[in-house]
Design a protein around this motif. Structure first.
Motif, PDB file in Angstrom:
ATOM      1  N   TRP A 111       0.552  -1.043   0.067  1.00 43.27           N
ATOM      2  CA  TRP A 111       0.361  -0.394   0.047  1.00 43.27           C
ATOM      3  C   TRP A 111       1.008   1.961  -0.307  1.00 43.27           C
ATOM      4  O   TRP A 111       0.806   2.293  -0.854  1.00 43.27           O
ATOM      5  CB  TRP A 111      -0.828  -0.145   1.021  1.00 43.27           C
ATOM      6  CG  TRP A 111      -1.912  -0.888   1.033  1.00 43.27           C
ATOM      7  CD1 TRP A 111      -2.459  -1.548   1.439  1.00 43.27           C
ATOM      8  CD2 TRP A 111      -3.329  -0.282   0.447  1.00 43.27           C
ATOM      9  NE1 TRP A 111      -3.427  -2.655   0.849  1.00 43.27           N
ATOM     10  CE2 TRP A 111      -4.257  -1.057   0.286  1.00 43.27           C
ATOM     11  CE3 TRP A 111      -3.835   1.196  -0.630  1.00 43.27           C
ATOM     12  CZ2 TRP A 111      -5.115  -1.542   0.374  1.00 43.27           C
ATOM     13  CZ3 TRP A 111      -5.082   1.295  -0.861  1.00 43.27           C
ATOM     14  CH2 TRP A 111      -5.823  -0.066  -0.770  1.00 43.27           C
ATOM     15  N   THR A 112       1.683   1.343   0.919  1.00 38.72           N
ATOM     16  CA  THR A 112       2.861   2.056   0.794  1.00 38.72           C
ATOM     17  C   THR A 112       3.704   2.524   0.021  1.00 38.72           C
ATOM     18  O   THR A 112       3.851   3.990  -1.397  1.00 38.72           O
ATOM     19  CB  THR A 112       3.653   2.143   2.008  1.00 38.72           C
ATOM     20  OG1 THR A 112       3.421   2.219   3.333  1.00 38.72           O
ATOM     21  CG2 THR A 112       4.886   3.550   1.775  1.00 38.72           C
ATOM     22  N   LEU A 113       3.845   1.336  -1.180  1.00 38.41           N
ATOM     23  CA  LEU A 113       4.883   1.872  -2.152  1.00 38.41           C
ATOM     24  C   LEU A 113       3.868   2.309  -3.336  1.00 38.41           C
ATOM     25  O   LEU A 113       4.359   2.905  -4.030  1.00 38.41           O
ATOM     26  CB  LEU A 113       4.979   0.605  -2.513  1.00 38.41           C
ATOM     27  CG  LEU A 113       6.114   0.343  -3.859  1.00 38.41           C
ATOM     28  CD1 LEU A 113       7.071   1.515  -3.959  1.00 38.41           C
ATOM     29  CD2 LEU A 113       6.195  -1.264  -4.523  1.00 38.41           C
ATOM     30  N   LEU A 114       2.611   1.536  -3.607  1.00 38.07           N
ATOM     31  CA  LEU A 114       1.806   2.028  -4.535  1.00 38.07           C
ATOM     32  C   LEU A 114       1.370   3.469  -4.133  1.00 38.07           C
ATOM     33  O   LEU A 114       1.663   4.146  -5.603  1.00 38.07           O
ATOM     34  CB  LEU A 114       0.729   0.813  -4.990  1.00 38.07           C
ATOM     35  CG  LEU A 114       1.727  -0.359  -5.540  1.00 38.07           C
ATOM     36  CD1 LEU A 114       0.299  -1.665  -6.080  1.00 38.07           C
ATOM     37  CD2 LEU A 114       2.374  -0.144  -6.710  1.00 38.07           C
ATOM     38  N   ASP A 115       0.867   3.494  -2.920  1.00 40.87           N
ATOM     39  CA  ASP A 115       0.410   4.927  -2.871  1.00 40.87           C
ATOM     40  C   ASP A 115       1.771   6.115  -3.275  1.00 40.87           C
ATOM     41  O   ASP A 115       1.061   7.034  -3.810  1.00 40.87           O
ATOM     42  CB  ASP A 115      -0.242   5.085  -2.020  1.00 40.87           C
ATOM     43  CG  ASP A 115      -1.264   4.666  -1.320  1.00 40.87           C
ATOM     44  OD1 ASP A 115      -2.059   4.194  -2.348  1.00 40.87           O
ATOM     45  OD2 ASP A 115      -1.665   4.531  -0.135  1.00 40.87           O
ATOM     46  N   ALA A 116       2.553   5.876  -2.804  1.00 40.10           N
ATOM     47  CA  ALA A 116       3.537   6.596  -3.394  1.00 40.10           C
ATOM     48  C   ALA A 116       3.677   7.379  -4.955  1.00 40.10           C
ATOM     49  O   ALA A 116       4.026   7.937  -5.155  1.00 40.10           O
ATOM     50  CB  ALA A 116       5.652   5.893  -2.384  1.00 40.10           C
ATOM     51  N   PRO A 134      11.305   3.195   4.736  1.00 41.26           N
ATOM     52  CA  PRO A 134      10.358   3.160   5.883  1.00 41.26           C
ATOM     53  C   PRO A 134       9.469   2.441   5.970  1.00 41.26           C
ATOM     54  O   PRO A 134       9.854   1.531   6.734  1.00 41.26           O
ATOM     55  CB  PRO A 134      11.505   3.707   7.332  1.00 41.26           C
ATOM     56  CG  PRO A 134      12.041   4.877   7.229  1.00 41.26           C
ATOM     57  CD  PRO A 134      11.580   4.651   5.253  1.00 41.26           C
ATOM     58  N   MET A 135       8.331   2.576   5.424  1.00 42.75           N
ATOM     59  CA  MET A 135       6.765   2.246   5.483  1.00 42.75           C
ATOM     60  C   MET A 135       6.859   0.676   4.852  1.00 42.75           C
ATOM     61  O   MET A 135       6.399  -0.195   4.115  1.00 42.75           O
ATOM     62  CB  MET A 135       6.350   3.198   5.514  1.00 42.75           C
ATOM     63  CG  MET A 135       6.244   3.901   7.249  1.00 42.75           C
ATOM     64  SD  MET A 135       4.846   5.478   5.770  1.00 42.75           S
ATOM     65  CE  MET A 135       3.243   4.534   5.785  1.00 42.75           C
ATOM     66  N   LEU A 136       7.372   1.367   2.989  1.00 47.92           N
ATOM     67  CA  LEU A 136       7.231  -0.216   2.423  1.00 47.92           C
ATOM     68  C   LEU A 136       8.819  -1.173   2.936  1.00 47.92           C
ATOM     69  O   LEU A 136       7.785  -2.360   2.016  1.00 47.92           O
ATOM     70  CB  LEU A 136       7.792   0.816   1.167  1.00 47.92           C
ATOM     71  CG  LEU A 136       8.460   0.949   0.082  1.00 47.92           C
ATOM     72  CD1 LEU A 136       9.735  -0.358  -0.154  1.00 47.92           C
ATOM     73  CD2 LEU A 136       8.554   2.304  -0.376  1.00 47.92           C
ATOM     74  N   HIS A 194      -5.735  -5.362  -2.017  1.00 47.85           N
ATOM     75  CA  HIS A 194      -5.324  -3.495  -2.902  1.00 47.85           C
ATOM     76  C   HIS A 194      -5.482  -4.029  -4.246  1.00 47.85           C
ATOM     77  O   HIS A 194      -5.484  -5.097  -5.030  1.00 47.85           O
ATOM     78  CB  HIS A 194      -3.839  -3.716  -2.655  1.00 47.85           C
ATOM     79  CG  HIS A 194      -3.003  -2.571  -4.009  1.00 47.85           C
ATOM     80  ND1 HIS A 194      -3.389  -1.905  -4.881  1.00 47.85           N
ATOM     81  CD2 HIS A 194      -2.938  -1.241  -3.168  1.00 47.85           C
ATOM     82  CE1 HIS A 194      -2.695  -0.957  -4.961  1.00 47.85           C
ATOM     83  NE2 HIS A 194      -2.301  -0.415  -3.726  1.00 47.85           N
ATOM     84  N   PRO A 195      -6.055  -3.023  -4.934  1.00 46.78           N
ATOM     85  CA  PRO A 195      -6.294  -3.485  -6.556  1.00 46.78           C
ATOM     86  C   PRO A 195      -4.884  -4.370  -7.568  1.00 46.78           C
ATOM     87  O   PRO A 195      -4.907  -4.597  -8.621  1.00 46.78           O
ATOM     88  CB  PRO A 195      -5.899  -2.269  -7.439  1.00 46.78           C
ATOM     89  CG  PRO A 195      -6.468  -1.286  -6.155  1.00 46.78           C
ATOM     90  CD  PRO A 195      -6.358  -2.128  -4.845  1.00 46.78           C
ATOM     91  N   MET A 196      -3.623  -4.073  -7.003  1.00 46.95           N
ATOM     92  CA  MET A 196      -2.314  -4.373  -8.015  1.00 46.95           C
ATOM     93  C   MET A 196      -2.304  -5.872  -7.705  1.00 46.95           C
ATOM     94  O   MET A 196      -2.704  -6.641  -8.607  1.00 46.95           O
ATOM     95  CB  MET A 196      -1.308  -3.648  -7.679  1.00 46.95           C
ATOM     96  CG  MET A 196      -0.369  -3.866  -8.727  1.00 46.95           C
ATOM     97  SD  MET A 196       0.321  -5.580  -8.900  1.00 46.95           S
ATOM     98  CE  MET A 196       1.418  -4.481  -7.661  1.00 46.95           C
ATOM     99  N   PRO A 197      -2.180  -5.933  -6.071  1.00 44.40           N
ATOM    100  CA  PRO A 197      -1.889  -8.113  -5.641  1.00 44.40           C
ATOM    101  C   PRO A 197      -3.541  -8.726  -6.380  1.00 44.40           C
ATOM    102  O   PRO A 197      -3.025  -9.415  -6.898  1.00 44.40           O
ATOM    103  CB  PRO A 197      -2.308  -7.443  -4.526  1.00 44.40           C
ATOM    104  CG  PRO A 197      -1.263  -6.154  -4.059  1.00 44.40           C
ATOM    105  CD  PRO A 197      -2.357  -5.084  -5.066  1.00 44.40           C
TER     106      PRO A 197
END
Length: 411
Positions: A111-116, A134-136, A194-197
């Motif tokens: 979530w962190t990676l794709l939101d960023a 640090p979050m992803l 999440h939509p991508m996975p």
């Protein structure tokens, strides 16, 4: 002499319970945590699968908003489960240099990676949050738990797809046996609804497409199974050297008697159809725990409900347990809570420990027409397990050919 390792604390947040007592109650009742997704992104991206198994208790209901904002959802779940397990263990005084963490994930901070990435594309680099890395990072949950507990003997992150949570137990056992730690907080966490996975798993035909009946979608061993259901959450277990636990008068659930990790080296996603790697893992875990086939009374199976995945596990169990398999009660708890990916092994370990401790089996739901090629004794209503010293196994297998097994022995 090999140190004996015991389990003294349990924690979980799952699609069928936000804590261990609720999880256990619902696992015995056969409650389904699968629901139709109501998020806007389901229609926006025209996803072919419209359902999943979300945690019953949102992380923000447990954590403070300021604290949660600095964690990916997967880390939020992991911290919640670890805190429950730590409180359950009753540990109040410990040498922090002798406390370690082995907390796994399969995917990490998606979530962190794709939101960023969306923020970067839409608003530019200055709007990407400073805490993004640090979050992803996959070790974010192990790091957060280590910081939370002051664990200085190591913070480890097994990442072996759906075997990750069980591999964390294997690592924790080895850390204690080797003398590198006295206590290890083990677990697994995942938040990948999440939509991508979801789109990616659907594209490879791994997900069930029973949009019209989502609660019946996860159906391990059923002749009409058509894929797994995405789940999320975390499980955590406190492992402790027996002498350390006894010295402080701890409540002990069970012994972690043996573990093993093997690899198929066969295919990046498909299991070895003959179950050879899984067989070696089962036999190795039993050898590690000095366990005979007739000691085993229960198995919490990996049992994802995929057409190609369930049968090789049966083949492996038959090879490892022989004729005794006919007398083993098998539970497939993903039927209730979906597949928690890197967290699944940890949550299923919690259920396996409780099965041995309470001498009852969680149930399998949605088994209406059992595949005749998988003639296991599957638990569809709660059963009592025998008295005396008993052993239960928990299996986890992951993309990449990862196999991990734990053996839990009653006291």
């Amino acid at each position: 002499m090999t140190r004996k390792v015991v389990i003294t604390g349990l924690g979980a947040t799952t699609p069928i319970g936000g804590d261990v007592p609720t999880l256990w109650k619902n696992a015995l009742k056969g409650v389904s945590g699968v629901r139709t997704l109501e998020d806007d992104w389901v229609a926006k991206f025209e996803l072919p699968v419209h359902f999943a198994a979300r945690c019953t208790v949102p992380a923000l209901d447990v954590l403070g908003r300021v604290e949660a904002k600095r964690m990916d959802p997967s880390t939020q779940f992991g911290v919640i489960a670890a805190r429950e397990a730590w409180a359950d263990s009753g540990i109040t005084d410990i040498d922090h240099d002798r406390l370690a963490v082995a907390f796994a994930t399969g995917i990490g901070g998606v979530w962190t990676l794709l939101d960023a990435w969306d923020t970067l594309r839409e608003k530019g680099p200055r709007r990407v949050l400073p805490m993004t890395v640090p979050m992803l990072m996959p070790n974010g949950v192990a790091a957060a738990v280590s910081l939370d507990l002051g664990a200085r003997a190591g913070a480890h992150t097994p990442v072996s797809a759906c075997a990750s949570g069980t591999e964390a137990m294997h690592l924790g056992l080895e850390l204690i046996r080797s003398g590198k730690a006295d206590v290890v907080m083990c677990g697994g966490a995942e938040a990948a609804i999440h939509p991508m996975p979801m789109a990616a798993f659907a594209s490879m035909k791994a997900l069930s497409t029973r949009n019209d009946d989502p609660q019946a979608a996860s159906r391990p061993y059923d002749l009409h199974r058509d894929g797994f259901v995405m789940g999320e959450g975390a499980g955590a277990l406190v492992l402790e050297a027996e002498e350390h636990a006894i010295a402080r008068g701890a409540k002990i659930y069970a012994e972690l008697a043996g573990t093993s990790v093997t690899a198929d080296a066969y295919h990046i996603t498909a299991p070895d159809p003959e179950g050879l790697g899984a067989t070696r893992a089962l036999k190795a875990a039993m050898f590690d725990g000095r366990i005979q086939a007739d000691d085993v009374v229960h198995v919490n199976a990996h049992a994802t409900s995929t057409p190609v995945g369930d049968k090789p596990e049966y083949t492996a169990l038959k090879a490892a347990l022989g004729k005794h398999l006919d007398h083993v009660a098998v539970s497939a708890t993903k039927s209730q809570m979906g597949h928690l990916l890197g967290a699944s092994g940890a949550v299923e370990a919690v259920l396996t420990v409780l099965a041995v401790h309470e001498r009852k089996t969680p149930v399998t739901i949605n088994l209406d027409d059992q595949d005749p090629e998988i003639p296991l004794d599957v638990v569809t209503s709660v059963r009592d397990l025998p008295e005396g010293h008993i052993v239960a196994l928990s299996n986890s297998f992951g993309f990449g050919g990862h196999n991990a097994v734990i053996a839990v022995r009653s006291l």
